[in-house]
Design a protein around this motif. Structure first.
Motif, PDB file in Angstrom:
ATOM      1  N   VAL A  17       2.182   6.774   4.812  1.00  0.00           N
ATOM      2  CA  VAL A  17       2.120   5.788   3.725  1.00  0.00           C
ATOM      3  C   VAL A  17       2.987   4.575   4.042  1.00  0.00           C
ATOM      4  O   VAL A  17       2.613   3.435   3.734  1.00  0.00           O
ATOM      5  N   HIS A  18       4.133   4.792   4.656  1.00  0.00           N
ATOM      6  CA  HIS A  18       4.998   3.667   5.048  1.00  0.00           C
ATOM      7  C   HIS A  18       4.275   2.720   6.005  1.00  0.00           C
ATOM      8  O   HIS A  18       4.497   1.497   5.973  1.00  0.00           O
ATOM      9  N   SER A  19       3.449   3.272   6.875  1.00  0.00           N
ATOM     10  CA  SER A  19       2.800   2.460   7.909  1.00  0.00           C
ATOM     11  C   SER A  19       1.604   1.671   7.399  1.00  0.00           C
ATOM     12  O   SER A  19       1.075   0.825   8.116  1.00  0.00           O
ATOM     13  N   LEU A  20       1.172   1.924   6.173  1.00  0.00           N
ATOM     14  CA  LEU A  20       0.026   1.201   5.628  1.00  0.00           C
ATOM     15  C   LEU A  20       0.389  -0.238   5.294  1.00  0.00           C
ATOM     16  O   LEU A  20       1.548  -0.560   5.022  1.00  0.00           O
ATOM     17  N   ASP A  21      -0.617  -1.097   5.320  1.00  0.00           N
ATOM     18  CA  ASP A  21      -0.428  -2.488   4.925  1.00  0.00           C
ATOM     19  C   ASP A  21      -0.038  -2.534   3.447  1.00  0.00           C
ATOM     20  O   ASP A  21      -0.622  -1.817   2.624  1.00  0.00           O
ATOM     21  N   PRO A  22       0.952  -3.350   3.064  1.00  0.00           N
ATOM     22  CA  PRO A  22       1.360  -3.404   1.652  1.00  0.00           C
ATOM     23  C   PRO A  22       0.238  -3.834   0.719  1.00  0.00           C
ATOM     24  O   PRO A  22       0.216  -3.446  -0.449  1.00  0.00           O
ATOM     25  N   ARG A  23      -0.717  -4.630   1.224  1.00  0.00           N
ATOM     26  CA  ARG A  23      -1.852  -5.013   0.390  1.00  0.00           C
ATOM     27  C   ARG A  23      -2.707  -3.806   0.049  1.00  0.00           C
ATOM     28  O   ARG A  23      -3.262  -3.710  -1.051  1.00  0.00           O
ATOM     29  N   THR A  24      -2.805  -2.875   1.002  1.00  0.00           N
ATOM     30  CA  THR A  24      -3.558  -1.645   0.760  1.00  0.00           C
ATOM     31  C   THR A  24      -2.923  -0.854  -0.370  1.00  0.00           C
ATOM     32  O   THR A  24      -3.614  -0.365  -1.275  1.00  0.00           O
ATOM     33  N   LYS A  25      -1.595  -0.742  -0.335  1.00  0.00           N
ATOM     34  CA  LYS A  25      -0.901   0.036  -1.364  1.00  0.00           C
ATOM     35  C   LYS A  25      -0.991  -0.631  -2.732  1.00  0.00           C
ATOM     36  O   LYS A  25      -1.165   0.050  -3.756  1.00  0.00           O
ATOM     37  N   LEU A  26      -0.919  -1.960  -2.762  1.00  0.00           N
ATOM     38  CA  LEU A  26      -1.055  -2.673  -4.031  1.00  0.00           C
ATOM     39  C   LEU A  26      -2.445  -2.475  -4.629  1.00  0.00           C
ATOM     40  O   LEU A  26      -2.593  -2.183  -5.822  1.00  0.00           O
ATOM     41  N   LEU A  27      -3.472  -2.629  -3.796  1.00  0.00           N
ATOM     42  CA  LEU A  27      -4.845  -2.459  -4.271  1.00  0.00           C
ATOM     43  C   LEU A  27      -5.103  -1.018  -4.702  1.00  0.00           C
ATOM     44  O   LEU A  27      -5.764  -0.769  -5.716  1.00  0.00           O
ATOM     45  N   PHE A  28      -4.573  -0.067  -3.930  1.00  0.00           N
ATOM     46  CA  PHE A  28      -4.776   1.344  -4.240  1.00  0.00           C
ATOM     47  C   PHE A  28      -4.159   1.688  -5.592  1.00  0.00           C
ATOM     48  O   PHE A  28      -4.796   2.330  -6.433  1.00  0.00           O
ATOM     49  N   VAL A  29      -2.918   1.250  -5.819  1.00  0.00           N
ATOM     50  CA  VAL A  29      -2.234   1.543  -7.084  1.00  0.00           C
ATOM     51  C   VAL A  29      -2.946   0.851  -8.247  1.00  0.00           C
ATOM     52  O   VAL A  29      -3.113   1.435  -9.327  1.00  0.00           O
ATOM     53  N   PHE A  30      -3.387  -0.391  -8.028  1.00  0.00           N
ATOM     54  CA  PHE A  30      -4.075  -1.133  -9.092  1.00  0.00           C
ATOM     55  C   PHE A  30      -5.377  -0.438  -9.498  1.00  0.00           C
ATOM     56  O   PHE A  30      -5.643  -0.232 -10.694  1.00  0.00           O
ATOM     57  N   ILE A  31      -6.184  -0.062  -8.505  1.00  0.00           N
ATOM     58  CA  ILE A  31      -7.470   0.587  -8.806  1.00  0.00           C
ATOM     59  C   ILE A  31      -7.243   1.982  -9.380  1.00  0.00           C
ATOM     60  O   ILE A  31      -7.944   2.411 -10.314  1.00  0.00           O
ATOM     61  N   MET A  32      -6.254   2.711  -8.842  1.00  0.00           N
ATOM     62  CA  MET A  32      -5.964   4.046  -9.364  1.00  0.00           C
ATOM     63  C   MET A  32      -5.495   3.978 -10.813  1.00  0.00           C
ATOM     64  O   MET A  32      -5.798   4.868 -11.614  1.00  0.00           O
ATOM     65  N   THR A  33      -4.759   2.931 -11.173  1.00  0.00           N
ATOM     66  CA  THR A  33      -4.319   2.764 -12.558  1.00  0.00           C
ATOM     67  C   THR A  33      -5.521   2.647 -13.489  1.00  0.00           C
ATOM     68  O   THR A  33      -5.555   3.240 -14.571  1.00  0.00           O
ATOM     69  N   ILE A  34      -6.534   1.889 -13.043  1.00  0.00           N
ATOM     70  CA  ILE A  34      -7.759   1.756 -13.844  1.00  0.00           C
ATOM     71  C   ILE A  34      -8.467   3.101 -13.964  1.00  0.00           C
ATOM     72  O   ILE A  34      -8.919   3.500 -15.045  1.00  0.00           O
TER      73      ILE A  34
END
Length: 267
Positions: A17-34
């Protein structure tokens, strides 16, 4: 308890997870919240907690470390639960006394909304633990870049969000220091009735606000003497690199969403 607040902190360890692009983590958390807001049954929440557990394992974070980190905000979860218990109606009446009417529907709704809140907090906390504030700022600025066409100060907005996130643990540490200083001088903040406890907060808030404003002023002066002028004429020292694994992680949201919809429709 405030010294255990981990929201906004960064743990520099090696993990997937640390190695992922920060944009990936932002998008993932945003969509998962929905998607989490679409869950409406126990099977869905069980699936949500299973996903959280898998993400924690992929982050190489200790589960108890993450869990203890959200303890300081448990009062918000408890408050949310109690609001539904006393205000949401439906189902069998369990307790009635005067204007107080507690029904089974309110308890079930309170538990479900609390679970939803906990899952979102877990996801957000894992994101901040595995993403440094600097890279998070770059990610926010990159994702908001199209809004520059409508004169939105994207760089400044991303910087403010990053600074606010970065100063959460700093302010928590400062609060803990002020509390210990007040207690060492004879202040009692843990006993007495509710009114006495509220009065005891006064000597805590004043030095905390003074310290926060001083930190903000020092930061502003430091940025000014270093010639900070927003993103005018600035170049990037760090380049965000989108990799295949980032695309694959976002594609996993498709089966996750399908499972949530199946659980929502058939259970």
């Amino acid at each position: 308890m405030l010294d255990k607040m981990i929201l906004g902190r960064y743990v520099p360890i090696e993990s997937f997870v640390h190695s992922l692009d920060p944009r990936t983590k932002l998008l993932f958390v945003f969509i998962m919240t929905i998607l989490v807001f679409l869950i409406d049954n126990w099977y869905g929440y069980l699936f949500g907690f299973l996903l959280v557990f898998i993400i924690i394992k992929l982050s190489n974070l200790n589960f108890m470390f993450v869990f203890n980190g959200i303890k300081p905000i448990l009062f918000l979860i408890i408050f949310t639960f109690l609001m539904h218990v006393f205000l949401t109606k439906g189902g069998k009446t369990l307790f009635e006394w005067g204007i107080i009417n507690i029904q089974m529907g309110g308890i079930l709704m309170g538990i479900m909304i609390s679970f939803r809140f906990i899952i979102i907090i877990f996801l957000s906390t894992i994101m901040t633990l595995t993403t440094s504030p600097i890279t998070l700022t770059d990610a926010i600025e990159t994702m908001l870049k199209p809004f520059k066409k409508i004169k939105l100060p994207v760089h400044e907005l991303a910087l403010m969000m990053s600074i606010a996130l970065r100063f959460i643990p700093t302010l928590m540490d400062e609060t803990q220091k002020v509390m210990k200083a007040q207690i060492s001088r004879g202040s009692d903040m843990s006993s007495g009735n509710a009114l006495e406890r509220v009065k005891a907060i006064g000597p805590l808030l004043i030095p905390l606000f003074v310290s926060a404003f001083k930190r903000a002023d020092d930061l502003a002066v430091a940025m000014e003497v270093r010639g900070y002028r927003g993103d005018v004429g600035r170049t990037k020292y760090r380049k965000l690199e989108w990799q295949t694994k980032d695309t694959l992680i976002l594609l996993t949201l498709i089966p996750i969403g399908m499972i949530i919809f199946i659980l929502r429709s058939y259970f």
